[in-house]
Write a protein that holds these residues in place. Sequence first.
Motif, PDB file in Angstrom:
ATOM      1  N   PHE A 211     -10.747 -10.000  -7.799  1.00  0.00           N
ATOM      2  CA  PHE A 211      -9.476 -10.376  -6.990  1.00  0.00           C
ATOM      3  C   PHE A 211      -9.747 -11.621  -5.996  1.00  0.00           C
ATOM      4  O   PHE A 211     -10.698 -11.758  -5.310  1.00  0.00           O
ATOM      5  CB  PHE A 211      -9.253  -9.095  -5.875  1.00  0.00           C
ATOM      6  CG  PHE A 211      -7.770  -9.166  -5.305  1.00  0.00           C
ATOM      7  CD1 PHE A 211      -7.443  -9.933  -4.233  1.00  0.00           C
ATOM      8  CD2 PHE A 211      -6.964  -8.272  -5.997  1.00  0.00           C
ATOM      9  CE1 PHE A 211      -6.320  -9.695  -3.673  1.00  0.00           C
ATOM     10  CE2 PHE A 211      -5.544  -8.195  -5.518  1.00  0.00           C
ATOM     11  CZ  PHE A 211      -5.214  -8.997  -4.446  1.00  0.00           C
TER      12      PHE A 211
ATOM     13  N   ARG B  45      -3.455  -5.688  -3.549  1.00  0.00           N
ATOM     14  CA  ARG B  45      -4.479  -4.518  -3.254  1.00  0.00           C
ATOM     15  C   ARG B  45      -4.265  -4.188  -1.877  1.00  0.00           C
ATOM     16  O   ARG B  45      -3.175  -4.760  -1.075  1.00  0.00           O
ATOM     17  CB  ARG B  45      -5.860  -4.992  -3.240  1.00  0.00           C
ATOM     18  CG  ARG B  45      -6.179  -6.011  -2.324  1.00  0.00           C
ATOM     19  CD  ARG B  45      -7.829  -6.531  -2.187  1.00  0.00           C
ATOM     20  NE  ARG B  45      -8.012  -7.544  -1.301  1.00  0.00           N
ATOM     21  CZ  ARG B  45      -9.255  -8.025  -1.307  1.00  0.00           C
ATOM     22  NH1 ARG B  45     -10.154  -7.602  -2.047  1.00  0.00           N
ATOM     23  NH2 ARG B  45      -9.513  -8.869  -0.347  1.00  0.00           N
TER      24      ARG B  45
ATOM     25  N   SER C 194      -8.937  -0.595  -8.242  1.00  0.00           N
ATOM     26  CA  SER C 194      -8.894  -1.271  -6.749  1.00  0.00           C
ATOM     27  C   SER C 194      -7.759  -2.280  -6.679  1.00  0.00           C
ATOM     28  O   SER C 194      -7.440  -2.582  -5.425  1.00  0.00           O
ATOM     29  CB  SER C 194     -10.081  -1.562  -6.310  1.00  0.00           C
ATOM     30  OG  SER C 194     -10.324  -2.977  -7.170  1.00  0.00           O
ATOM     31  N   TYR C 195      -6.913  -2.419  -7.462  1.00  0.00           N
ATOM     32  CA  TYR C 195      -5.616  -3.277  -7.217  1.00  0.00           C
ATOM     33  C   TYR C 195      -4.707  -3.178  -8.435  1.00  0.00           C
ATOM     34  O   TYR C 195      -4.882  -2.407  -9.532  1.00  0.00           O
ATOM     35  CB  TYR C 195      -6.507  -4.788  -7.189  1.00  0.00           C
ATOM     36  CG  TYR C 195      -6.751  -5.311  -8.797  1.00  0.00           C
ATOM     37  CD1 TYR C 195      -5.905  -5.667  -9.691  1.00  0.00           C
ATOM     38  CD2 TYR C 195      -8.055  -5.205  -8.951  1.00  0.00           C
ATOM     39  CE1 TYR C 195      -6.497  -5.906 -10.912  1.00  0.00           C
ATOM     40  CE2 TYR C 195      -8.760  -5.401  -9.944  1.00  0.00           C
ATOM     41  CZ  TYR C 195      -7.858  -6.093 -11.149  1.00  0.00           C
ATOM     42  OH  TYR C 195      -8.556  -6.316 -12.458  1.00  0.00           O
TER      43      TYR C 195
ATOM     44  N   THR D 126      -4.604   3.724  -3.497  1.00  0.00           N
ATOM     45  CA  THR D 126      -5.159   3.830  -4.928  1.00  0.00           C
ATOM     46  C   THR D 126      -5.217   5.335  -5.351  1.00  0.00           C
ATOM     47  O   THR D 126      -5.597   5.433  -6.455  1.00  0.00           O
ATOM     48  CB  THR D 126      -6.208   3.242  -5.068  1.00  0.00           C
ATOM     49  OG1 THR D 126      -7.396   3.372  -4.124  1.00  0.00           O
ATOM     50  CG2 THR D 126      -6.200   1.680  -4.926  1.00  0.00           C
TER      51      THR D 126
END
Length: 333
Positions: free
Chosen positions: A330, A250, A283-284, A254
């Motif tokens: 995450f 991350r 988001s990742y 994005t």
Amino acid sequence: MDESAINGIQSLELNGSDAAIPESRRFRCARICVEGYDTLLPRDDVDTALRKHFASCGEIAHVSIRRNAGSDLSKSTYLNRYAMIYIVGEDAEEKALALSGSDVGGWTVLVDSASPYPKDMSDDELAVIRAEDRYEGMCGARIVVRGYDDLLDADELMSTLRKHFASCGEVAHITLETDEFTATLCRYCYMYIVGDGAEDKAVALSGTDVGGWTVVTWSDPIPKVLTADELAAQRAKERYEASRSLIGVRGHDTSLPEDDIKRAMTDHFALCGDISDVYVFESYAVVIVMGEGAKEKALALNGSELGGRTLVVKSAYNPNPDKRPRISSFPSS
């Protein structure tokens, strides 16, 4: 296999009464479970090593080493991680258990008892065990059969299978086991068929009707003896596949298109190993790396920059390995 041998095998499967068998003709047989060997070794090598190592425990009546069933028995290429050894003799189980932890030519054997043995066996019962030892080592077709009702009578099922597959060759033996916990038949059995084209003929009968149920068959050949180069190649492949690691990332931009993020991640982690795939989420991202030391190299990029942004790189896991890799949250550490 000549006709007399086949007839002898078939006669061993007839179950007679033990009542008239004198005590002198009954034997003590232990069944033990062993593991610790390399599952990529040729079956014959493991078989020979186990027979020599446990020879002091009694007569080795049978060593059963099957291929790894996994999720699809028909596609497996490796040996099962454990083998069953049937040993005849007084205190055979105790002697075998005492060898647990001992060295067998470079690997450590682990030994455990396998219920419901040990038991007293008649001449005929022991003959069947000894005969099965010959079946697993003989050339010919070994066919896996499934599709039958596990509540069927074992003798009736074997008789039905012999008739159904009679056109394929001599059905030398059928290995049909019972689940010791449910007392029902195991969901598949093995047939050993001798004859020209026996394998192709038996496989061709898959999907045919057997008195109200549909039989499913496939070939389960005994693994061939591998050359040193073939064995090395298989070991390398297994190590490579086992190196697959999921890396959570991350901190990247994005807002970029998914394809641009994938290309950027692939380039950024390229020196770590082979990039199997990149999955992009809101988001990742999850980068799948493969190769010796690939995971450690990828994690070393924590804090590196990509497109002017600082990346957070963590080891991840997939909570549902049967679906698209996605981490539930995450990792924070």
